[in-house]
Design a protein around this motif. Structure first.
Motif, PDB file in Angstrom:
ATOM      1  N   ARG A 316       0.910  -1.223   0.120  1.00  0.00           N
ATOM      2  CA  ARG A 316      -0.005   0.194  -0.119  1.00  0.00           C
ATOM      3  C   ARG A 316       0.990   1.439  -0.102  1.00  0.00           C
ATOM      4  N   CYS A 317       0.428   2.163  -0.718  1.00  0.00           N
ATOM      5  CA  CYS A 317       1.161   3.459  -0.721  1.00  0.00           C
ATOM      6  C   CYS A 317       0.576   4.754  -0.437  1.00  0.00           C
ATOM      7  N   GLU A 340       6.897   7.804   3.152  1.00  0.00           N
ATOM      8  CA  GLU A 340       7.103   8.850   2.271  1.00  0.00           C
ATOM      9  C   GLU A 340       6.637   8.383   0.777  1.00  0.00           C
ATOM     10  N   ALA A 341       5.882   9.463   0.181  1.00  0.00           N
ATOM     11  CA  ALA A 341       5.831   9.557  -1.080  1.00  0.00           C
ATOM     12  C   ALA A 341       5.885  10.781  -1.749  1.00  0.00           C
ATOM     13  N   PHE A 342       6.750  10.897  -2.942  1.00  0.00           N
ATOM     14  CA  PHE A 342       6.911  11.905  -3.580  1.00  0.00           C
ATOM     15  C   PHE A 342       6.885  11.803  -5.360  1.00  0.00           C
ATOM     16  N   VAL A 343       6.709  12.810  -5.970  1.00  0.00           N
ATOM     17  CA  VAL A 343       6.583  12.691  -7.280  1.00  0.00           C
ATOM     18  C   VAL A 343       7.895  13.309  -7.955  1.00  0.00           C
ATOM     19  N   VAL A 344       8.333  12.514  -8.899  1.00  0.00           N
ATOM     20  CA  VAL A 344       9.760  13.278  -9.331  1.00  0.00           C
ATOM     21  C   VAL A 344       9.764  13.129 -11.023  1.00  0.00           C
ATOM     22  N   ASP A 345      10.617  13.739 -11.560  1.00  0.00           N
ATOM     23  CA  ASP A 345      10.758  13.948 -13.051  1.00  0.00           C
ATOM     24  C   ASP A 345      11.686  12.714 -13.548  1.00  0.00           C
ATOM     25  N   ASP A 346      12.064  12.970 -14.848  1.00  0.00           N
ATOM     26  CA  ASP A 346      12.881  11.673 -15.289  1.00  0.00           C
ATOM     27  C   ASP A 346      14.229  11.826 -14.776  1.00  0.00           C
ATOM     28  N   GLN A 347      14.975  12.779 -14.232  1.00  0.00           N
ATOM     29  CA  GLN A 347      15.796  13.054 -13.527  1.00  0.00           C
ATOM     30  C   GLN A 347      15.917  12.584 -11.916  1.00  0.00           C
TER      31      GLN A 347
END
Length: 515
Positions: A316-317, A340-347
């Motif tokens: 589960r997230c 922890e949950a976070f959103v990142v770009d391709d880098q």
């Protein structure tokens, strides 16, 4: 803590309390503990040792629950296999994880036997329930005989960083991959989920989801960890029978997947509050359409509805606190406790609110990797913010709002490129589900010589009078032109995986094959 110790502790503290209810058997904690210890002794006597892999190839039955704890008490690792699995896939799993034993049912023995032969592996210990003739099938020993062994503790010397389970992905994008979960990671996930669901020993949870599906499996693990009661059913094919079961047993918790919600919402004779014992409903596997959330809340007033997101690689997230449902429609919430949950770009850089990127999960419940698949593991588990850790790259696209609440955009692989634009199928599906005449829908890209891909939709109607043009007009009122489906096909059912989740891959294959 090791998972089998959940059961040992609860059996010592509350031996007579009901642990498990099935159609033909009720087991208290003392009985579940005793039976699993007897089966563990039989496994040990037949050569099963610490860290061996044991397949549990069964449907939702009391023997499956006993088997899970028995394997762990023997110090081994269990791998739950869906009862609908065919011989070729089972043979692959047998070979992939070097199976030491299979615990199964008489009705599944032909598949198990064929898979054992096809795998080319010898020396597999196979135990089976009896068939309709009360005989154990050829090629297996009797599971009933195993349960006559003397119950005793096995000194396997296992610790909580040993593998508890190897749970195979569906293989929808290739060969199934074995997700490695330790006792510690399972414990962390169960602790986090029961915290935000506010579970207690007084809960009575009804589970129709396969124990081979991690969402269904954790209903058992969490119930035993708490000392609660699990009502185990084989399917949701007859909802009225399930509703009657809920009323009979005073069920307080009901885990759903979207296909189950759609079935409930198509029923015309339900009145608000018809299941008064329910305290909460949870959903995962895929996001519930907002229109379905609103209708469920109407049917279940006062019941806490948890919209959640997860994947096998970490169980589960995220979850959306029920009090946020009105404020943040469409959100799957925030990271579960101790995560922890976070959103990142391709880098790998965190993106600002409103920008889509890949969701990354950090926490103690993240898998150890894929069994004997280093390449896939390296793609998914990557260096985290600290030098000693790896974090999980989910492959799913999300965005956040200004307060950090997460919104699912789509899987990276699902994004449809049409007319030079990128379309997330979920956005189109949300509009389709908002139509009162549509029960379920799935959106895919259909190869097109001009557009590259056209937007296509398979639709189940709740109103048989609506037409293809009606659906397109509805979409045109709510979507940009390039997002409006160009192909609509009405079906009586949508293609699904073994766990009941709508399969976008199979839907795309169906649409491409259509004349």
């Amino acid at each position: 803590m090791r998972i089998e110790n959940f059961l040992v502790a609860k059996a010592a503290a509350h031996p007579a309390k009901t642990a498990l209810i099935t159609k033909d058997k009720r087991l208290c904690y003392e009985e579940l503990d005793d039976l699993s210890s007897r089966l563990a002794a039989a496994l040990f006597a037949n050569g099963i040792r610490r860290n061996d892999r044991v397949l549990i190839f069964m449907d939702n039955c009391w023997e499956a629950a006993v088997s899970i704890f028995a394997v762990l008490k023997a110090g081994a690792t269990f791998s739950p296999i869906n009862s609908s699995t065919k011989a070729d896939k089972l043979a692959y799993i047998i070979g992939d994880c070097d199976t030491a034993a299979i615990l199964t049912q008489a009705k599944l023995m032909p598949v198990a036997a064929e898979a054992c032969v096809s795998s080319g592996k010898t020396g597999i210990f196979v135990a089976s329930t009896a068939g309709a003739d009360n005989q154990c099938p050829a090629g297996a020993i009797s599971l009933a005989d195993c349960l006559t062994f003397e119950a005793k503790e096995i000194d396997h010397r296992g610790i909580d960083v040993d593998l508890a389970m190897l749970i195979y992905t569906s293989g929808s994008t290739g060969r199934p991959k074995g997700v490695m979960m330790t006792h510690r990671s399972c414990d962390a996930a169960a602790d986090s989920i029961t915290t935000y669901l506010r579970n207690s020993p007084d809960d009575i949870i009804l589970n129709v989801l396969p124990l081979a599906f991690d969402y269904g499996l954790y209903q058992l693990l969490m119930a035993v960890r708490l000392g609660a009661t699990l009502v185990l059913e084989k399917s949701f094919a007859f909802p009225q029978a399930i509703f009657e079961r809920i009323r009979e047993e005073g069920v307080t918790g009901l885990p759903l997947v979207p296909t189950m919600a759609a079935m409930i919402l198509q029923m015309r004779d339900l009145t608000p509050g018809f299941l008064p014992s329910l305290r909460y409903i949870s959903n995962t596997a895929a996001a519930l359409p907002q229109a379905h959330i609103e209708r469920l809340r109407f049917l279940f007033p006062g019941v806490r509805l948890y919209s959640m997101y997860g994947l096998t690689e970490c169980k589960r997230c995220t979850y959306l606190p029920p009090e946020e449902l009105d404020r943040r429609p469409g959100s799957v919430g925030i990271a579960i406790p101790n995560t922890e949950a976070f959103v990142v770009d391709d880098q790998g850089q965190i993106v600002p609110p409103g920008v889509a990127g890949e969701l990354v999960i950090r926490g103690p419940h993240v898998m150890q990797g894929y069994w004997r698949n280093e390449a896939a593991t390296e793609r998914t588990l990557r260096p985290g913010p600290n030098p000693w850790e790896k974090v999980l790259y989910t492959g799913d696209l999300f965005r956040t709002d200004e307060d950090g609440f997460l919104f699912f955009v789509g899987r990276k692989d699902d994004i449809i490129k049409t007319r030079g634009e990128k379309v997330a199928p979920k956005e189109v599906e949300a509009v389709l589900h908002a139509h009162p005449g549509i029960a379920e829908a799935v959106v895919v890209g259909v190869p097109d010589p001009v557009l590259g891909h056209a937007i296509g939709a398979l639709v189940i109607r709740s109103d048989p009078t609506i037409s293809e043009k009606d659906v397109m007009r509805h979409c045109a009122r709510h979507l940009e032109d390039f997002m409006v489906p160009k192909v609509i096909e009405f079906r009586s059912e949508l293609p699904k995986t073994d766990t009941g989740k709508v399969s976008r891959r199979l839907a795309a294959e169906m649409m491409e094959a259509a004349p």
